[in-house]
Design a protein around this motif. Sequence first.
Motif, PDB file in Angstrom:
ATOM      1  N   LEU A   1       0.851  -1.184   0.000  1.00  0.00           N
ATOM      2  CA  LEU A   1       0.000   0.000   0.000  1.00  0.00           C
ATOM      3  C   LEU A   1       0.890   1.238   0.000  1.00  0.00           C
ATOM      4  O   LEU A   1       1.705   1.421   0.909  1.00  0.00           O
TER       5      LEU A   1
ATOM      6  N   VAL B   1      -6.107   4.984   1.647  1.00  0.00           N
ATOM      7  CA  VAL B   1      -7.032   3.854   1.763  1.00  0.00           C
ATOM      8  C   VAL B   1      -8.336   4.172   1.034  1.00  0.00           C
ATOM      9  O   VAL B   1      -8.864   5.281   1.168  1.00  0.00           O
TER      10      VAL B   1
ATOM     11  N   ARG C   1     -13.243   1.189   2.358  1.00  0.00           N
ATOM     12  CA  ARG C   1     -12.543   0.592   3.491  1.00  0.00           C
ATOM     13  C   ARG C   1     -12.549   1.534   4.687  1.00  0.00           C
ATOM     14  O   ARG C   1     -12.680   1.093   5.840  1.00  0.00           O
ATOM     15  N   ARG C   2     -12.443   2.821   4.430  1.00  0.00           N
ATOM     16  CA  ARG C   2     -12.473   3.792   5.535  1.00  0.00           C
ATOM     17  C   ARG C   2     -13.842   3.786   6.208  1.00  0.00           C
ATOM     18  O   ARG C   2     -13.937   3.882   7.439  1.00  0.00           O
TER      19      ARG C   2
ATOM     20  N   LEU D   1     -14.089   0.782   8.377  1.00  0.00           N
ATOM     21  CA  LEU D   1     -13.279   0.979   9.576  1.00  0.00           C
ATOM     22  C   LEU D   1     -14.028   1.809  10.611  1.00  0.00           C
ATOM     23  O   LEU D   1     -14.013   1.491  11.812  1.00  0.00           O
TER      24      LEU D   1
ATOM     25  N   ALA E   1      -8.952  -5.448  11.813  1.00  0.00           N
ATOM     26  CA  ALA E   1      -8.971  -4.326  10.861  1.00  0.00           C
ATOM     27  C   ALA E   1      -8.681  -3.010  11.563  1.00  0.00           C
ATOM     28  O   ALA E   1      -7.973  -2.146  11.026  1.00  0.00           O
TER      29      ALA E   1
ATOM     30  N   GLY F   1      -5.652  -0.495  10.566  1.00  0.00           N
ATOM     31  CA  GLY F   1      -5.864   0.938  10.338  1.00  0.00           C
ATOM     32  C   GLY F   1      -4.978   1.779  11.239  1.00  0.00           C
ATOM     33  O   GLY F   1      -4.399   2.787  10.802  1.00  0.00           O
TER      34      GLY F   1
ATOM     35  N   ILE G   1      -1.344   1.590   9.933  1.00  0.00           N
ATOM     36  CA  ILE G   1      -1.145   2.444   8.757  1.00  0.00           C
ATOM     37  C   ILE G   1      -1.039   3.912   9.184  1.00  0.00           C
ATOM     38  O   ILE G   1      -0.171   4.657   8.707  1.00  0.00           O
TER      39      ILE G   1
ATOM     40  N   TYR H   1      -8.301  -9.527   2.054  1.00  0.00           N
ATOM     41  CA  TYR H   1      -8.413  -8.332   2.892  1.00  0.00           C
ATOM     42  C   TYR H   1      -7.320  -7.319   2.587  1.00  0.00           C
ATOM     43  O   TYR H   1      -7.516  -6.101   2.754  1.00  0.00           O
ATOM     44  N   LYS H   2      -6.161  -7.786   2.116  1.00  0.00           N
ATOM     45  CA  LYS H   2      -5.054  -6.865   1.835  1.00  0.00           C
ATOM     46  C   LYS H   2      -5.411  -5.907   0.703  1.00  0.00           C
ATOM     47  O   LYS H   2      -5.072  -4.714   0.740  1.00  0.00           O
TER      48      LYS H   2
ATOM     49  N   SER I   1      -8.388  -4.965  -0.091  1.00  0.00           N
ATOM     50  CA  SER I   1      -9.449  -4.045   0.313  1.00  0.00           C
ATOM     51  C   SER I   1      -8.877  -2.749   0.888  1.00  0.00           C
ATOM     52  O   SER I   1      -9.563  -1.727   0.936  1.00  0.00           O
ATOM     53  N   TRP I   2      -7.618  -2.794   1.319  1.00  0.00           N
ATOM     54  CA  TRP I   2      -6.954  -1.578   1.811  1.00  0.00           C
ATOM     55  C   TRP I   2      -6.337  -0.759   0.677  1.00  0.00           C
ATOM     56  O   TRP I   2      -5.808   0.331   0.911  1.00  0.00           O
TER      57      TRP I   2
END
Length: 330
Positions: free
Chosen positions: A153, A165, A169-170, A173, A282, A286, A289, A309-310, A312-313
């Motif tokens: 990322l 991101v 995804r945000r 989160l 998750a 977050g 990151i 899932y990777k 999706s970020w």
Amino acid sequence: MNSSCTRIIRDQDSFESIESNWWRLWSQSASATPFQSPAWLLPWWRAFAPGDLAVIAVWSDNDLIGLAPLYVEAHAGGSRLLPVGISLSDYLDILCAPGAESHVGAAIAEAVLSLDWSQWILPDLPAGSIASAMAIAGTREEQHADHAACPILALAGDETLTGSVPSRRRRQLRRAYNAALRRGRVEIAPAQTDPEFFLHELTRLHGARWAGHGGGVLADSAAVEFHRDALPRLSANGLARCWTIKISNAVVGAYYGFHHRSRAYAYLGGFDPAYGEESPGAILIGNAITEAIREGGGEFDFLRGREGYKYSWGALDRWTTQKIWTRQAP
């Protein structure tokens, strides 16, 4: 080049005796990652020692300018030369001082021919690795460019993650964090300064996450002992980034990662499946990151594996190379 020599280290005591020189070389090497550091590889050898040590060290006067941590493993059909750290390390390579690449590569290529092996296998070589450019006389060479994907990322923008991101995804989160708040107080705390506590929780939660699916990598007691030895060393050298998350005073997630230069690495995690709706794993990613951005990181490396899932970020694949040299029959 000053007076130089190449030595092959065969015993653990001699391997450990070069640690301070090794740290200096590691800090200079442009391609070094935490997986090539003494904090990682010395504990790996102590925990596993799966063959006969054959570490090639290239010296210029009193300076270590090249290092290939290797061992010889007996194998059906002939011995294999393998890198110390194989399997648990996401990146492997030879360490080399800046400007000495050609000399070190030639010295190691010559030294390996004095060892007894039929195949030398080096997996998980990153782009631009020293080893990928090496040629060994009298061998057949194979190079597999798409060996393993490491989703990366790119980090941009600020700590809101807006520039890094995807918006979906945000939103997920935020929903996960709000769900966690409905359960009680949420506390994310750094844990690398208390390795014993952290590894106990990580082992418990990782096992819970993988219950019924083999138990995960920490089901192996030798792997746990390895991390118990490595983590304090990584922490002491500023490389470890570990967090736990508590919801209403219960530890429900653990994150184990690293940070070196401009890259953060997400190595291992675990969470309590009973908190699936709150997604503690998750939330911790977050947080990791965000912390990487605060530290000026330019990349967040999810390491080997193409788990959904990777992506999706917003991560994109970067591939490692595997190189194999096979000795020709006389």
